[in-house]
Design a protein around this motif. Structure first.
Motif, PDB file in Angstrom:
ATOM      1  N   ILE A 111       0.807  -1.225   0.000  1.00 19.83           N
ATOM      2  CA  ILE A 111       0.000   0.000   0.000  1.00 19.83           C
ATOM      3  C   ILE A 111       0.837   1.270   0.000  1.00 19.83           C
ATOM      4  O   ILE A 111       0.297   2.353  -0.134  1.00 19.83           O
ATOM      5  CB  ILE A 111      -1.033   0.030   1.151  1.00 19.83           C
ATOM      6  N   THR A 112       2.165   1.145   0.122  1.00 15.40           N
ATOM      7  CA  THR A 112       2.994   2.353  -0.010  1.00 15.40           C
ATOM      8  C   THR A 112       3.085   2.765  -1.476  1.00 15.40           C
ATOM      9  O   THR A 112       3.242   3.939  -1.788  1.00 15.40           O
ATOM     10  CB  THR A 112       4.430   2.140   0.522  1.00 15.40           C
ATOM     11  N   PRO A 136      16.307  -1.738  14.183  1.00 15.74           N
ATOM     12  CA  PRO A 136      15.631  -2.809  13.443  1.00 15.74           C
ATOM     13  C   PRO A 136      14.359  -2.297  12.763  1.00 15.74           C
ATOM     14  O   PRO A 136      13.809  -1.277  13.136  1.00 15.74           O
ATOM     15  CB  PRO A 136      15.311  -3.837  14.530  1.00 15.74           C
ATOM     16  N   ARG A 137      13.909  -3.072  11.788  1.00 12.38           N
ATOM     17  CA  ARG A 137      12.703  -2.716  11.032  1.00 12.38           C
ATOM     18  C   ARG A 137      11.467  -2.798  11.928  1.00 12.38           C
ATOM     19  O   ARG A 137      11.380  -3.680  12.771  1.00 12.38           O
ATOM     20  CB  ARG A 137      12.521  -3.685   9.863  1.00 12.38           C
ATOM     21  N   PHE A 138      10.528  -1.881  11.732  1.00 11.93           N
ATOM     22  CA  PHE A 138       9.281  -1.929  12.503  1.00 11.93           C
ATOM     23  C   PHE A 138       8.433  -3.120  12.034  1.00 11.93           C
ATOM     24  O   PHE A 138       8.034  -3.964  12.821  1.00 11.93           O
ATOM     25  CB  PHE A 138       8.497  -0.618  12.374  1.00 11.93           C
ATOM     26  N   VAL A 139       8.122  -3.180  10.732  1.00  9.94           N
ATOM     27  CA  VAL A 139       7.456  -4.347  10.154  1.00  9.94           C
ATOM     28  C   VAL A 139       8.535  -5.130   9.425  1.00  9.94           C
ATOM     29  O   VAL A 139       9.175  -4.609   8.510  1.00  9.94           O
ATOM     30  CB  VAL A 139       6.330  -3.935   9.172  1.00  9.94           C
ATOM     31  N   ASP A 140       8.769  -6.358   9.868  1.00  7.03           N
ATOM     32  CA  ASP A 140       9.797  -7.183   9.237  1.00  7.03           C
ATOM     33  C   ASP A 140       9.205  -8.484   8.738  1.00  7.03           C
ATOM     34  O   ASP A 140       8.710  -8.558   7.631  1.00  7.03           O
ATOM     35  CB  ASP A 140      10.949  -7.427  10.220  1.00  7.03           C
ATOM     36  N   ARG A 141       9.170  -9.502   9.567  1.00  7.84           N
ATOM     37  CA  ARG A 141       8.505 -10.760   9.213  1.00  7.84           C
ATOM     38  C   ARG A 141       7.089 -10.715   9.779  1.00  7.84           C
ATOM     39  O   ARG A 141       6.915 -10.726  10.987  1.00  7.84           O
ATOM     40  CB  ARG A 141       9.293 -11.947   9.760  1.00  7.84           C
ATOM     41  N   VAL A 142       6.109 -10.649   8.891  1.00  7.51           N
ATOM     42  CA  VAL A 142       4.709 -10.574   9.310  1.00  7.51           C
ATOM     43  C   VAL A 142       4.162 -11.991   9.434  1.00  7.51           C
ATOM     44  O   VAL A 142       4.174 -12.754   8.460  1.00  7.51           O
ATOM     45  CB  VAL A 142       3.872  -9.774   8.294  1.00  7.51           C
ATOM     46  N   VAL A 194      -2.117  -6.933   3.331  1.00  6.19           N
ATOM     47  CA  VAL A 194      -2.045  -5.541   2.887  1.00  6.19           C
ATOM     48  C   VAL A 194      -0.992  -4.912   3.799  1.00  6.19           C
ATOM     49  O   VAL A 194      -1.155  -4.907   5.021  1.00  6.19           O
ATOM     50  CB  VAL A 194      -3.416  -4.846   3.037  1.00  6.19           C
ATOM     51  N   VAL A 195       0.104  -4.396   3.208  1.00  2.93           N
ATOM     52  CA  VAL A 195       1.263  -4.082   4.042  1.00  2.93           C
ATOM     53  C   VAL A 195       2.002  -2.811   3.622  1.00  2.93           C
ATOM     54  O   VAL A 195       2.016  -2.447   2.447  1.00  2.93           O
ATOM     55  CB  VAL A 195       2.238  -5.301   4.059  1.00  2.93           C
ATOM     56  N   TYR A 224       0.116  -3.388   8.805  1.00  2.30           N
ATOM     57  CA  TYR A 224      -0.395  -4.442   7.938  1.00  2.30           C
ATOM     58  C   TYR A 224      -1.779  -4.863   8.414  1.00  2.30           C
ATOM     59  O   TYR A 224      -2.154  -4.629   9.559  1.00  2.30           O
ATOM     60  CB  TYR A 224       0.544  -5.650   7.876  1.00  2.30           C
ATOM     61  N   SER A 225      -2.528  -5.483   7.508  1.00  2.00           N
ATOM     62  CA  SER A 225      -3.825  -6.036   7.870  1.00  2.00           C
ATOM     63  C   SER A 225      -4.120  -7.221   6.970  1.00  2.00           C
ATOM     64  O   SER A 225      -3.464  -7.422   5.946  1.00  2.00           O
ATOM     65  CB  SER A 225      -4.932  -4.979   7.773  1.00  2.00           C
ATOM     66  N   THR A 226      -5.106  -7.999   7.373  1.00  4.51           N
ATOM     67  CA  THR A 226      -5.543  -9.149   6.593  1.00  4.51           C
ATOM     68  C   THR A 226      -7.052  -9.289   6.755  1.00  4.51           C
ATOM     69  O   THR A 226      -7.672  -8.548   7.530  1.00  4.51           O
ATOM     70  CB  THR A 226      -4.818 -10.437   7.036  1.00  4.51           C
ATOM     71  N   TYR A 227      -7.625 -10.202   6.023  1.00  2.24           N
ATOM     72  CA  TYR A 227      -9.047 -10.520   6.140  1.00  2.24           C
ATOM     73  C   TYR A 227      -9.234 -11.887   5.503  1.00  2.24           C
ATOM     74  O   TYR A 227      -8.342 -12.385   4.798  1.00  2.24           O
ATOM     75  CB  TYR A 227      -9.922  -9.469   5.432  1.00  2.24           C
TER      76      TYR A 227
END
Length: 121
Positions: A15-16, A85-91, A109-110, A115-118
């Motif tokens: 989404i970026t 370190p990365r904020f979002v790394d391995r989701v 969606v990241v 991030y989010s999912t459904y």
């Protein structure tokens, strides 16, 4: 008519940049009382999807699963400046399959910050 067979699929949306996440490493684990077991590893294609379902047919079983997306590596490869370190790394998305005869679509969606999912179909 035979028994309906379900499948598990996913896709990644960046989404970026408003585009599919291409080349994201995805790992699928089965989770039981005994621990995690790696079932499959795949890379997303040009559409941000995996070429074949992650589970289908006899592989599709009720139970608990985890999808692990290497999102941090993906964003780093895009040239996006990330903190260390990365904020979002391995989701890691932990989810359950209650009905093996249904389709479970579990997208990600990241961005580097969220991030989010459904459950899709």
């Amino acid at each position: 008519m035979g028994n309906a067979v379900g499948k598990l699929s996913t896709h990644v949306l960046d989404i970026t940049q408003g585009k599919p996440g291409v080349g994201v490493k995805i790992e699928l684990y089965s989770v039981t009382a005994a621990g995690r077991s790696l079932l499959k590893s795949a890379l997303t294609n040009q559409d941000g999807r995996v070429d074949v379902p992650l589970l289908q047919g006899e592989e599709m079983q009720t139970g608990q699963y985890e999808l692990v997306f290497s999102a941090g590596d993906y964003f780093a490869a895009q040239g996006i400046e990330l903190p260390a370190p990365r904020f979002v790394d391995r989701v890691t998305l932990a989810f359950g399959i209650a009905h093996a005869d249904q389709n479970y679509h579990v997208p990600l969606v990241v961005s580097p910050w969220s991030y989010s999912t459904y459950r899709g179909s």
